[in-house]
Write a protein that holds these residues in place. Structure first.
Motif, mmCIF file in Angstrom:
data_model
loop_
_atom_site.group_PDB
_atom_site.id
_atom_site.type_symbol
_atom_site.label_atom_id
_atom_site.label_comp_id
_atom_site.label_asym_id
_atom_site.label_seq_id
_atom_site.Cartn_x
_atom_site.Cartn_y
_atom_site.Cartn_z
ATOM 1 N N MET A 1 0.343 10.973 4.193
ATOM 2 C CA MET A 1 1.290 10.951 5.389
ATOM 3 C C MET A 1 0.717 10.505 6.401
ATOM 4 O O MET A 1 1.013 10.062 7.431
ATOM 5 C CB MET A 1 2.168 12.190 5.450
ATOM 6 C CG MET A 1 2.960 12.381 4.485
ATOM 7 S SD MET A 1 4.481 11.379 4.534
ATOM 8 C CE MET A 1 5.181 11.966 6.023
ATOM 9 N N PRO A 2 -0.754 11.124 6.848
ATOM 10 C CA PRO A 2 -1.339 10.758 7.995
ATOM 11 C C PRO A 2 -1.716 9.528 8.072
ATOM 12 O O PRO A 2 -1.796 8.764 9.314
ATOM 13 C CB PRO A 2 -2.781 11.647 8.009
ATOM 14 C CG PRO A 2 -2.327 12.847 6.914
ATOM 15 C CD PRO A 2 -1.510 12.209 5.756
ATOM 16 N N GLU A 3 -2.059 8.717 7.009
ATOM 17 C CA GLU A 3 -2.277 7.202 6.928
ATOM 18 C C GLU A 3 -1.054 6.562 7.238
ATOM 19 O O GLU A 3 -0.916 5.442 8.075
ATOM 20 C CB GLU A 3 -2.810 6.788 5.509
ATOM 21 C CG GLU A 3 -4.294 7.119 5.132
ATOM 22 C CD GLU A 3 -4.422 8.994 4.525
ATOM 23 O OE1 GLU A 3 -5.297 9.177 4.220
ATOM 24 O OE2 GLU A 3 -3.631 9.480 4.695
ATOM 25 N N ALA A 4 -0.090 6.916 6.560
ATOM 26 C CA ALA A 4 1.186 6.200 6.956
ATOM 27 C C ALA A 4 1.808 6.532 8.458
ATOM 28 O O ALA A 4 2.334 5.277 9.039
ATOM 29 C CB ALA A 4 2.528 6.854 6.045
ATOM 30 N N GLU A 5 1.419 7.662 9.168
ATOM 31 C CA GLU A 5 1.738 7.786 10.361
ATOM 32 C C GLU A 5 0.865 6.809 11.307
ATOM 33 O O GLU A 5 1.344 6.290 12.373
ATOM 34 C CB GLU A 5 1.718 9.237 10.907
ATOM 35 C CG GLU A 5 2.663 10.044 10.272
ATOM 36 C CD GLU A 5 2.384 11.555 10.350
ATOM 37 O OE1 GLU A 5 1.132 11.900 10.716
ATOM 38 O OE2 GLU A 5 3.095 12.202 9.934
ATOM 39 N N LEU A 6 -0.498 6.581 11.004
ATOM 40 C CA LEU A 6 -1.389 5.663 11.563
ATOM 41 C C LEU A 6 -0.859 4.554 11.528
ATOM 42 O O LEU A 6 -0.900 3.628 12.563
ATOM 43 C CB LEU A 6 -2.745 5.615 11.049
ATOM 44 C CG LEU A 6 -3.891 4.779 11.864
ATOM 45 C CD1 LEU A 6 -3.954 5.152 13.016
ATOM 46 C CD2 LEU A 6 -5.113 4.948 11.006
ATOM 47 N N VAL A 7 -0.315 3.864 10.314
ATOM 48 C CA VAL A 7 0.352 2.398 10.271
ATOM 49 C C VAL A 7 1.462 2.179 11.137
ATOM 50 O O VAL A 7 1.456 1.391 11.573
ATOM 51 C CB VAL A 7 0.529 2.274 8.700
ATOM 52 C CG1 VAL A 7 1.527 1.103 8.683
ATOM 53 C CG2 VAL A 7 -0.551 2.230 7.874
ATOM 54 N N ARG A 8 2.107 3.307 11.075
ATOM 55 C CA ARG A 8 3.404 3.246 12.142
ATOM 56 C C ARG A 8 3.190 3.125 13.560
ATOM 57 O O ARG A 8 3.300 2.225 14.219
ATOM 58 C CB ARG A 8 4.120 4.566 12.020
ATOM 59 C CG ARG A 8 5.155 4.576 13.035
ATOM 60 C CD ARG A 8 5.851 6.277 13.214
ATOM 61 N NE ARG A 8 4.554 6.995 13.821
ATOM 62 C CZ ARG A 8 4.256 8.222 13.698
ATOM 63 N NH1 ARG A 8 5.139 8.848 13.247
ATOM 64 N NH2 ARG A 8 3.282 8.937 14.255
ATOM 65 N N ASP A 9 2.032 3.823 13.782
ATOM 66 C CA ASP A 9 1.505 3.741 15.207
ATOM 67 C C ASP A 9 0.963 2.395 15.622
ATOM 68 O O ASP A 9 1.109 1.595 16.779
ATOM 69 C CB ASP A 9 0.364 4.734 15.464
ATOM 70 C CG ASP A 9 0.903 6.148 15.811
ATOM 71 O OD1 ASP A 9 2.063 6.083 15.590
ATOM 72 O OD2 ASP A 9 0.099 7.340 15.427
ATOM 73 N N MET A 10 0.064 1.756 14.629
ATOM 74 C CA MET A 10 -0.697 0.388 14.539
ATOM 75 C C MET A 10 0.858 -0.646 14.873
ATOM 76 O O MET A 10 0.528 -1.622 15.521
ATOM 77 C CB MET A 10 -1.173 0.133 13.625
ATOM 78 C CG MET A 10 -2.674 0.941 13.193
ATOM 79 S SD MET A 10 -3.501 0.807 11.864
ATOM 80 C CE MET A 10 -3.914 -0.963 11.541
ATOM 81 N N GLY B 1 0.978 -1.252 -0.115
ATOM 82 C CA GLY B 1 -0.134 0.171 0.035
ATOM 83 C C GLY B 1 0.931 1.183 0.047
ATOM 84 O O GLY B 1 2.223 0.890 -0.404
ATOM 85 N N ILE B 2 0.245 2.335 0.384
ATOM 86 C CA ILE B 2 -1.118 2.369 0.759
ATOM 87 C C ILE B 2 -1.997 2.717 -0.630
ATOM 88 O O ILE B 2 -1.644 3.599 -1.398
ATOM 89 C CB ILE B 2 -1.278 3.881 1.661
ATOM 90 C CG1 ILE B 2 -0.435 3.862 2.875
ATOM 91 C CG2 ILE B 2 -2.718 4.233 1.910
ATOM 92 C CD1 ILE B 2 -0.531 5.187 3.502
ATOM 93 N N ASN B 3 -2.695 2.036 -0.695
ATOM 94 C CA ASN B 3 -3.601 1.941 -2.116
ATOM 95 C C ASN B 3 -4.606 2.850 -2.242
ATOM 96 O O ASN B 3 -5.156 3.394 -1.189
ATOM 97 C CB ASN B 3 -4.285 0.413 -1.908
ATOM 98 C CG ASN B 3 -4.978 0.276 -3.513
ATOM 99 O OD1 ASN B 3 -4.305 0.122 -4.390
ATOM 100 N ND2 ASN B 3 -6.217 0.366 -3.784
ATOM 101 N N ARG B 4 -4.557 3.487 -3.473
ATOM 102 C CA ARG B 4 -5.727 4.659 -3.727
ATOM 103 C C ARG B 4 -6.770 3.767 -4.081
ATOM 104 O O ARG B 4 -7.126 3.725 -5.160
ATOM 105 C CB ARG B 4 -5.009 5.350 -5.040
ATOM 106 C CG ARG B 4 -5.659 6.617 -5.002
ATOM 107 C CD ARG B 4 -4.954 7.174 -6.066
ATOM 108 N NE ARG B 4 -4.743 6.708 -7.544
ATOM 109 C CZ ARG B 4 -3.646 6.336 -7.921
ATOM 110 N NH1 ARG B 4 -2.602 6.671 -7.398
ATOM 111 N NH2 ARG B 4 -3.656 5.841 -9.252
ATOM 112 N N GLY B 5 -7.622 3.815 -2.940
ATOM 113 C CA GLY B 5 -8.998 3.336 -3.219
ATOM 114 C C GLY B 5 -9.139 1.767 -2.205
ATOM 115 O O GLY B 5 -7.875 1.363 -1.823
ATOM 116 N N VAL B 6 -10.378 1.634 -1.743
ATOM 117 C CA VAL B 6 -10.562 0.725 -0.543
ATOM 118 C C VAL B 6 -10.491 -0.666 -1.200
ATOM 119 O O VAL B 6 -10.613 -1.054 -2.428
ATOM 120 C CB VAL B 6 -11.716 0.863 0.104
ATOM 121 C CG1 VAL B 6 -11.824 2.315 0.877
ATOM 122 C CG2 VAL B 6 -12.968 0.869 -0.664
#
Length: 250
Positions: free
Chosen positions: A134-143, A89-94
């Protein structure tokens, strides 16, 4: 950890670059991705064709192939050290519900699981090509910080992040897959005689509303996480079919 990062949107997509930028601060990251977009390629693997692999630097490679090719080369190609986690990822689309059967993003993570490596597929509801993720990547880091010791090898952790989400692991809901619906439309162009070209111009995507599913949580602006098993056996169907055959055999 040694983290291999790949995707199905291609080497130049913003999502993969965001993951690398964020995760490389805490882990050893190795990026290997398709040269071009390879969406909806599921677990396609090149077994009879040679693949062109271009080394950009010591931990950056481009592959003229599919997402699974990238993971396979990253694991077995003797170009990286032993990989602890594969993130696609992070994929563009669910990628929710039945999407996981088609998705190249999920397919890449599933290939890691097949080789007994932890696999994580991350997709976003934000499909803006210019968005930096970037916000999504930071959430992945936290997970990963919180849950890496709880993530099992041989399991795919499928994550979908809404366009509007709260940056908190407390907002992550562990849910089952829902049921996607598809209405596909083909456009055909006659060539000669009975030969024509068929082009899948698009799909109208829907879902069947059910509680405790990725769809329900996602459309409440929750981040969804669904552990996916490699064993696709229908246990209930297996038992029922055995009983049915047994009854009919007497």
């Amino acid at each position: 950890m040694n983290i291999l990062i790949t995707n199905d949107d291609g080497i130049s997509s913003q999502g993969i670059l965001a993951l690398e930028k964020v995760l490389s601060k805490e882990h050893d990251t190795f990026l290997i991705a398709p040269l071009k977009e390879k969406s909806a390629k599921s677990m396609a693997l090149s077994i009879y064709d040679s693949l062109r692999v271009e080394k950009i630097n010591s931990n950056h490679y481009i592959v003229d192939g599919y997402p699974v090719d990238c993971v396979n080369i990253g694991i077995h190609g003797r170009i990286f050290p032993k990989i602890d986690l594969v993130i696609s990822g992070i994929n563009r689309g669910v990628n929710m519900g039945y999407d996981v059967h088609y998705s190249g993003t999920v397919g890449a993570a599933r290939h890691a699981a097949i080789h007994n490596i932890r696999g994580m597929a991350v997709s976003s509801g934000n499909s803006d090509k210019h968005y930096d993720y970037m916000p999504e990547a930071e959430l992945v880091r936290d997970m990963i910080r919180l849950w890496k010791d709880d993530m099992k090898s041989g399991t795919v952790y499928n994550v979908n992040i809404p366009a509007k989400f709260r940056h908190s692991t407390e907002d992550v809901e562990i849910v089952r897959l829902g049921k996607r619906t598809y209405v596909d439309t083909y456009h055909s162009t006659p060539i000669i005689g009975d030969i024509a070209e068929f082009y899948l111009g698009g799909s109208d995507l829907g879902f069947i509303p059910e509680p405790d599913t990725d769809f329900e949580a996602f459309y409440k602006d929750k981040v969804t996480l669904t552990p996916l098993s490699l064993d696709q056996t229908d246990s209930d169907g297996l038992a029922e079919f055995k009983r049915s055959i047994g009854l009919h055999s007497h």
